[in-house]
Design a protein around this motif. Structure first.
Motif, PDB file in Angstrom:
ATOM      1  N   ALA A  24      37.643 124.987  55.797  1.00  0.00           N
ATOM      2  CA  ALA A  24      38.551 125.578  54.815  1.00  0.00           C
ATOM      3  C   ALA A  24      39.663 126.358  55.508  1.00  0.00           C
ATOM      4  O   ALA A  24      40.837 126.248  55.131  1.00  0.00           O
ATOM      5  CB  ALA A  24      37.775 126.479  53.853  1.00  0.00           C
ATOM      6  N   LEU A  27      42.227 123.992  57.053  1.00  0.00           N
ATOM      7  CA  LEU A  27      43.053 123.322  56.055  1.00  0.00           C
ATOM      8  C   LEU A  27      43.895 124.293  55.233  1.00  0.00           C
ATOM      9  O   LEU A  27      44.761 123.869  54.470  1.00  0.00           O
ATOM     10  CB  LEU A  27      42.166 122.502  55.112  1.00  0.00           C
ATOM     11  CG  LEU A  27      41.406 121.351  55.747  1.00  0.00           C
ATOM     12  CD1 LEU A  27      40.406 120.765  54.760  1.00  0.00           C
ATOM     13  CD2 LEU A  27      42.363 120.284  56.244  1.00  0.00           C
ATOM     14  N   THR A  29      42.730 126.183  52.833  1.00  0.00           N
ATOM     15  CA  THR A  29      42.280 126.015  51.456  1.00  0.00           C
ATOM     16  C   THR A  29      41.021 126.843  51.232  1.00  0.00           C
ATOM     17  O   THR A  29      40.631 127.623  52.087  1.00  0.00           O
ATOM     18  CB  THR A  29      42.051 124.509  51.149  1.00  0.00           C
ATOM     19  OG1 THR A  29      41.866 124.354  49.750  1.00  0.00           O
ATOM     20  CG2 THR A  29      40.879 123.939  51.902  1.00  0.00           C
ATOM     21  N   THR A  30      40.397 126.648  50.109  1.00  0.00           N
ATOM     22  CA  THR A  30      39.179 127.397  49.800  1.00  0.00           C
ATOM     23  C   THR A  30      37.951 126.509  49.965  1.00  0.00           C
ATOM     24  O   THR A  30      38.048 125.282  49.943  1.00  0.00           O
ATOM     25  CB  THR A  30      39.211 127.914  48.352  1.00  0.00           C
ATOM     26  OG1 THR A  30      39.245 126.785  47.469  1.00  0.00           O
ATOM     27  CG2 THR A  30      40.428 128.809  48.107  1.00  0.00           C
ATOM     28  N   PHE A  33      37.516 124.247  46.999  1.00  0.00           N
ATOM     29  CA  PHE A  33      38.278 122.996  47.036  1.00  0.00           C
ATOM     30  C   PHE A  33      37.472 121.927  47.766  1.00  0.00           C
ATOM     31  O   PHE A  33      37.387 120.787  47.298  1.00  0.00           O
ATOM     32  CB  PHE A  33      39.629 123.211  47.733  1.00  0.00           C
ATOM     33  CG  PHE A  33      40.420 121.942  47.888  1.00  0.00           C
ATOM     34  CD1 PHE A  33      41.146 121.429  46.824  1.00  0.00           C
ATOM     35  CD2 PHE A  33      40.427 121.260  49.091  1.00  0.00           C
ATOM     36  CE1 PHE A  33      41.868 120.250  46.968  1.00  0.00           C
ATOM     37  CE2 PHE A  33      41.140 120.086  49.239  1.00  0.00           C
ATOM     38  CZ  PHE A  33      41.866 119.579  48.172  1.00  0.00           C
ATOM     39  N   ALA A  64      42.780 117.046  53.945  1.00  0.00           N
ATOM     40  CA  ALA A  64      44.169 117.507  54.076  1.00  0.00           C
ATOM     41  C   ALA A  64      45.093 116.676  53.191  1.00  0.00           C
ATOM     42  O   ALA A  64      46.013 117.211  52.559  1.00  0.00           O
ATOM     43  CB  ALA A  64      44.610 117.442  55.534  1.00  0.00           C
ATOM     44  N   ARG A  67      44.587 117.799  49.662  1.00  0.00           N
ATOM     45  CA  ARG A  67      45.250 119.086  49.428  1.00  0.00           C
ATOM     46  C   ARG A  67      46.751 118.894  49.264  1.00  0.00           C
ATOM     47  O   ARG A  67      47.380 119.513  48.411  1.00  0.00           O
ATOM     48  CB  ARG A  67      44.975 120.036  50.581  1.00  0.00           C
ATOM     49  CG  ARG A  67      45.779 121.307  50.395  1.00  0.00           C
ATOM     50  CD  ARG A  67      45.249 122.500  51.036  1.00  0.00           C
ATOM     51  NE  ARG A  67      46.079 123.600  50.580  1.00  0.00           N
ATOM     52  CZ  ARG A  67      46.640 124.462  51.373  1.00  0.00           C
ATOM     53  NH1 ARG A  67      46.444 124.399  52.655  1.00  0.00           N
ATOM     54  NH2 ARG A  67      47.374 125.422  50.888  1.00  0.00           N
ATOM     55  N   GLU A  68      47.325 118.012  50.068  1.00  0.00           N
ATOM     56  CA  GLU A  68      48.753 117.725  49.972  1.00  0.00           C
ATOM     57  C   GLU A  68      49.108 117.239  48.559  1.00  0.00           C
ATOM     58  O   GLU A  68      50.077 117.702  47.957  1.00  0.00           O
ATOM     59  CB  GLU A  68      49.115 116.659  51.012  1.00  0.00           C
ATOM     60  CG  GLU A  68      50.540 116.206  51.025  1.00  0.00           C
ATOM     61  CD  GLU A  68      50.755 115.082  52.033  1.00  0.00           C
ATOM     62  OE1 GLU A  68      51.515 114.162  51.704  1.00  0.00           O
ATOM     63  OE2 GLU A  68      50.160 115.119  53.127  1.00  0.00           O
ATOM     64  N   ASP A  71      48.648 120.076  46.017  1.00  0.00           N
ATOM     65  CA  ASP A  71      49.747 121.036  46.143  1.00  0.00           C
ATOM     66  C   ASP A  71      51.033 120.524  45.482  1.00  0.00           C
ATOM     67  O   ASP A  71      51.877 121.311  45.065  1.00  0.00           O
ATOM     68  CB  ASP A  71      50.029 121.360  47.612  1.00  0.00           C
ATOM     69  CG  ASP A  71      48.975 122.256  48.238  1.00  0.00           C
ATOM     70  OD1 ASP A  71      48.109 122.784  47.496  1.00  0.00           O
ATOM     71  OD2 ASP A  71      48.997 122.422  49.475  1.00  0.00           O
ATOM     72  N   ILE A  76      43.095 117.078  40.800  1.00  0.00           N
ATOM     73  CA  ILE A  76      42.192 116.766  41.914  1.00  0.00           C
ATOM     74  C   ILE A  76      41.513 115.401  41.748  1.00  0.00           C
ATOM     75  O   ILE A  76      41.380 114.656  42.717  1.00  0.00           O
ATOM     76  CB  ILE A  76      41.177 117.895  42.156  1.00  0.00           C
ATOM     77  CG1 ILE A  76      40.558 117.750  43.529  1.00  0.00           C
ATOM     78  CG2 ILE A  76      40.135 117.950  41.073  1.00  0.00           C
ATOM     79  CD1 ILE A  76      39.917 119.000  44.050  1.00  0.00           C
TER      80      ILE A  76
END
Length: 110
Positions: A24, A27, A29-30, A33, A64, A67-68, A71, A76
């Motif tokens: 996390a 990346l 992030t959390t 996630f 990654a 996440r991209e 974002d 998701i």
């Protein structure tokens, strides 16, 4: 396992070297996630003997990409589906290229 064996495994893209917390952090992030993309079955982390999630570099690249997309505003579940489809397309293109090479290497029938 010797120290050399262990170091050699760190070069392996599929070796689960990273804890959930470290993954996390890397990346940006959390942990939730990472759990969410695991629940969506985009990636399935291996578990340590103590039951903790462990991630490989390959899995981190997939996370990654997810996440991209998230974002950029992609939900998701849709991001996970997009990544699966991208992977399937890449594999199909690889197979097609392989078949083209094999066909080109065969002598022409007279």
């Amino acid at each position: 396992m010797t120290a050399d064996d262990m170091l050699g495994r760190l070069d392996d893209d599929d070796y689960p070297a990273y804890t959930m917390g470290r993954a996390a952090d890397m990346l940006g992030t959390t942990q939730s996630f990472l759990r969410a993309i695991g629940e969506a079955r985009l990636i399935t982390p291996l578990r340590s003997e103590g039951g903790h999630r462990r991630y490989s570099r390959y899995q981190l690249r997939i996370a990654a990409r997810a996440r991209e997309l998230v974002d950029q505003g992609t939900p998701i579940e849709a991001a996970c589906r997009i990544i699966v489809l991208e992977d399937q397309l890449e594999e199909a293109q690889r197979i097609n290229a392989e078949h083209r090479r094999e066909s080109a290497d065969r002598p022409a029938a007279a």
